[in-house]
Design a protein around this motif. Structure first.
Motif, short mmCIF file in Angstrom:
data_model
loop_
_atom_site.label_atom_id
_atom_site.label_comp_id
_atom_site.label_asym_id
_atom_site.label_seq_id
_atom_site.Cartn_x
_atom_site.Cartn_y
_atom_site.Cartn_z
N LYS A 181 -0.06 14.04 7.42
CA LYS A 181 0.79 15.01 6.73
C LYS A 181 1.71 14.31 5.73
O LYS A 181 2.38 14.93 4.95
CB LYS A 181 1.59 15.85 7.74
N LYS A 182 1.72 12.97 5.80
CA LYS A 182 2.35 12.19 4.71
C LYS A 182 1.20 11.44 4.05
O LYS A 182 0.08 11.95 4.04
CB LYS A 182 3.42 11.26 5.28
N ARG A 183 1.41 10.20 3.60
CA ARG A 183 0.33 9.53 2.86
C ARG A 183 -0.74 8.98 3.80
O ARG A 183 -0.44 8.49 4.87
CB ARG A 183 0.93 8.40 2.01
N ASP A 184 -1.97 9.04 3.37
CA ASP A 184 -3.12 8.41 4.06
C ASP A 184 -2.95 6.90 3.87
O ASP A 184 -2.95 6.40 2.74
CB ASP A 184 -4.41 8.93 3.40
N SER A 185 -2.78 6.18 4.97
CA SER A 185 -2.46 4.75 4.87
C SER A 185 -3.51 3.99 4.06
O SER A 185 -3.22 3.05 3.34
CB SER A 185 -2.35 4.14 6.27
N ARG A 186 -4.75 4.43 4.14
CA ARG A 186 -5.83 3.74 3.42
C ARG A 186 -5.69 3.94 1.92
O ARG A 186 -6.00 3.07 1.11
CB ARG A 186 -7.19 4.26 3.89
N ALA A 187 -5.17 5.14 1.54
CA ALA A 187 -5.00 5.44 0.11
C ALA A 187 -3.92 4.54 -0.48
O ALA A 187 -4.01 4.12 -1.64
CB ALA A 187 -4.64 6.91 -0.07
N ILE A 188 -2.90 4.24 0.32
CA ILE A 188 -1.82 3.37 -0.17
C ILE A 188 -2.41 2.02 -0.58
O ILE A 188 -2.21 1.53 -1.69
CB ILE A 188 -0.74 3.19 0.93
N TYR A 189 -3.24 1.44 0.30
CA TYR A 189 -3.83 0.13 0.02
C TYR A 189 -4.81 0.20 -1.15
O TYR A 189 -4.75 -0.59 -2.09
CB TYR A 189 -4.56 -0.37 1.28
N LEU A 190 -5.68 1.21 -1.12
CA LEU A 190 -6.75 1.27 -2.12
C LEU A 190 -6.23 1.65 -3.51
O LEU A 190 -6.79 1.24 -4.53
CB LEU A 190 -7.82 2.27 -1.64
N THR A 191 -5.11 2.38 -3.56
CA THR A 191 -4.51 2.71 -4.86
C THR A 191 -4.04 1.44 -5.55
O THR A 191 -4.28 1.22 -6.74
CB THR A 191 -3.33 3.68 -4.68
N LYS A 192 -3.44 0.55 -4.76
CA LYS A 192 -2.96 -0.74 -5.33
C LYS A 192 -4.16 -1.51 -5.89
O LYS A 192 -4.13 -1.98 -7.04
CB LYS A 192 -2.27 -1.53 -4.22
N VAL A 193 -5.24 -1.56 -5.11
CA VAL A 193 -6.45 -2.29 -5.53
C VAL A 193 -7.05 -1.66 -6.78
O VAL A 193 -7.39 -2.35 -7.74
CB VAL A 193 -7.48 -2.28 -4.37
N ALA A 194 -7.14 -0.33 -6.80
CA ALA A 194 -7.75 0.38 -7.93
C ALA A 194 -6.95 0.19 -9.21
O ALA A 194 -7.52 -0.02 -10.30
CB ALA A 194 -7.90 1.86 -7.60
N LYS A 195 -5.63 0.19 -9.08
CA LYS A 195 -4.80 0.02 -10.28
C LYS A 195 -4.90 -1.41 -10.82
O LYS A 195 -4.96 -1.62 -12.04
CB LYS A 195 -3.35 0.40 -9.96
N GLU A 196 -4.94 -2.37 -9.90
CA GLU A 196 -5.11 -3.78 -10.33
C GLU A 196 -6.45 -3.93 -11.06
O GLU A 196 -6.54 -4.58 -12.10
CB GLU A 196 -5.06 -4.72 -9.13
N LEU A 197 -7.47 -3.25 -10.55
CA LEU A 197 -8.80 -3.29 -11.19
C LEU A 197 -8.71 -2.72 -12.60
O LEU A 197 -9.29 -3.26 -13.55
CB LEU A 197 -9.80 -2.47 -10.40
N GLY A 198 -7.97 -1.61 -12.73
CA GLY A 198 -7.84 -0.97 -14.04
C GLY A 198 -7.23 -1.91 -15.07
O GLY A 198 -7.74 -2.02 -16.19
N VAL A 199 -6.20 -2.63 -14.64
CA VAL A 199 -5.55 -3.60 -15.56
C VAL A 199 -6.55 -4.70 -15.93
O VAL A 199 -6.76 -5.02 -17.10
CB VAL A 199 -4.29 -4.21 -14.90
N GLU A 200 -7.24 -5.19 -14.91
CA GLU A 200 -8.21 -6.29 -15.11
C GLU A 200 -9.34 -5.87 -16.06
O GLU A 200 -9.79 -6.62 -16.91
CB GLU A 200 -8.80 -6.65 -13.75
N LYS A 201 -9.77 -4.60 -15.93
CA LYS A 201 -10.90 -4.11 -16.74
C LYS A 201 -10.43 -3.54 -18.07
O LYS A 201 -11.21 -3.05 -18.87
CB LYS A 201 -11.69 -3.03 -15.97
N GLY A 202 -9.07 -3.47 -18.24
CA GLY A 202 -8.56 -2.91 -19.50
C GLY A 202 -8.75 -1.42 -19.61
O GLY A 202 -8.89 -0.86 -20.70
N ASP A 203 -8.82 -0.72 -18.46
CA ASP A 203 -8.97 0.75 -18.47
C ASP A 203 -8.06 1.33 -17.40
O ASP A 203 -8.46 1.54 -16.25
CB ASP A 203 -10.44 1.14 -18.20
N THR A 204 -6.80 1.60 -17.78
CA THR A 204 -5.80 2.06 -16.80
C THR A 204 -5.67 3.58 -16.79
O THR A 204 -4.79 4.12 -16.12
CB THR A 204 -4.42 1.45 -17.13
N ARG A 205 -6.54 4.28 -17.54
CA ARG A 205 -6.31 5.74 -17.68
C ARG A 205 -6.40 6.46 -16.34
O ARG A 205 -5.63 7.38 -16.07
CB ARG A 205 -7.28 6.35 -18.70
#
Ligand code: SDX
Length: 383
Positions: free
Chosen positions: A273-297
């Motif tokens: 009913k609050k944040r999905d703990s797995r989403a917290i971790y994977l959001t960080k990973v996905a955003k880092e990937l976006g910066v690395e790939k030059g596609d943060t949209r």
């Protein structure tokens, strides 16, 4: 639900919401603390410092492996990565447009009779553990080679030195995957591996509780996971992000979607009913990937959707939302996202099936009958 129903039947809860249907020692979800533990270990630690193989060993055997146990387990998995040619023959017979979730469900159905322990009784615990290792080893091979076959390519042979993430990525593309890609895939497999009595795991337990076999439980799990309210959400979430396309269109899109009472894929959860703990971790990973790939949209679009969903509906992203754009940034075809969920979750399904069979009782709930009763039979000629 009308007040009379709940007054009349206090035990009835639609969708079994809040109903306790068993006792387990496999994983614990703490909704208030947004935490998830596998056999008592925080899933973030397993994803950050461990590996999917360590996680699969922990789930199946109930403890973290020593170095020699992990080496032994890895050798076992490597030796079991191959699948019988009959699986590829069956996959080649499917229409090209078959969804990869239907392909992997078919593949496991074909695989089952080739298991050396196929004839063993459902309650043979040692045989079930051996089957679980084979199932975990072969899932990625069948998803990746199924993808090759639908593209008119021949299946490739797994490489014994590859772990589960590398095996899937290598077979899918035919090229050695970059280390960063392997690391993100491995972490996502750990995060997706297990999640208590979710719909597909519970369905798997219902199946083996009749003393049906472990492979039938896996096929049940795949069929259940396929739906967009469950595992299918990661593929749908990516379609939504691609439809939105750029951050400047996100606010209008979500306003319109909520106005139209649409379900936003990748958001909400029956347990968290609050944040999905797995989403917290994977959001960080996905955003880092976006910066690395030059596609943060997608990370930028995510921020807008998440802020709006929290403010308007107090609803948060679940694991499927960040997984969607992480996989996209890794170049994974969107219709393989849920099959990747299968590659991970076969560890959880197998473990639950083994636990169910160790202390089994047929799962058979009641229902409220609201149909007609005691009608007089009318002969056909008089109807
Ligand atoms: C997984 O159970 C697990 O553990 C599953 C899983 C696992 O690891 O195995 O975590 C994996 O399946 C994650 C969930 C993936 N599914 C989605 O992302 C699909 C979108 N989500 C929703 O369909 C929904 O949130 C569910 C199905 C996940 C949970 O729904 P519930 O608990 O049955 O809640 P509900 O549908 O009764 O919604 C309660 C309210 C409703 O509003 P009202 O009608 O009361 O005004 O919240 C609203 C819903 O409309 N709501 C949403 C919403 N989810 C709930 N509104 C918009 N978008 C959403 N996503």
């Amino acid at each position: 639900m009308s007040a009379t129903i709940t007054e009349k039947y206090p035990n009835y809860s639609p969708g079994l919401e809040g109903v306790i249907a068993g006792i387990s020692t496999i994983s614990e979800i703490d909704s208030d603390r947004s935490s998830l533990q596998y056999r008592g270990y925080d899933v973030h630690d397993l994803a950050e410092y461990g590996s999917y193989e360590e996680t699969a060993y922990l789930l199946i055997h109930g403890k973290l492996p020593t170095k020699s146990e992990l080496d032994e387990f890895r050798k076992l998995l490597a030796a079991e990565r191959e699948v019988p040619e009959a699986v590829y023959t069956a996959l080649k017979a499917l229409p090209k447009e078959t969804h990869p979730m239907d392909a992997i469900r078919t593949a496991f159905s074909v695989l089952a009779p080739f298991d050396p322990d196929y004839e063993k009784p459902a309650t043979d615990d040692a045989a079930n553990v051996r089957k679980a290792v084979r199932i975990v080893a072969k899932a990625g091979t069948m998803v990746a080679n199924g993808h090759r076959i639908r593209n008119g390519l021949e299946p490739l042979k797994p490489k014994p030195e590859h772990n589960t993430a590398q095996n899937f990525l290598y077979l899918m593309t035919g090229e050695e995957p970059p280390a960063k890609t392997v690391q993100v895939m491995d972490a996502s497999l750990t995060l997706y591996a297990e999640h208590g009595f979710n719909a597909s795991t519970f369905a798997c337990r219902v199946t083996v509780a009749t003393l049906s076999d472990l492979y039938s439980g896996i096929v049940t799990g795949i069929g259940t996971l396929r739906g967009p309210l469950h595992g299918g959400a990661n593929e749908e979430a990516m379609k939504m992000l691609l439809e939105i396309d750029t951050p400047d269109k996100a606010q209008a899109w979500i306003d319109d979607a909520l106005e139209g009472k649409k379900k936003i894929m990748g958001f909400g959860h029956r347990e968290y009913k609050k944040r999905d703990s797995r989403a917290i971790y994977l959001t960080k990973v996905a955003k880092e990937l976006g910066v690395e790939k030059g596609d943060t949209r997608f990370g930028d679009i995510a921020d807008i959707l998440e802020k709006t969903m929290e403010e308007r509906k107090n609803i948060h992203p679940n694991v499927d939302f960040p997984a969607a754009y992480a996989y996209y940034l890794l170049g994974i075809p969107t219709d393989l996202y849920t099959p990747i969920f299968v590659i991970a979750r076969v560890a959880g399904w197998s473990t639950h099936a083994i636990e169910q069979l160790r202390n089994n009782r047929l799962i058979r709930p009641k229902c409220i009958y609201e149909g007609d009763a005691n009608l007089k039979y009318v002969p056909l000629e008089d109807r």
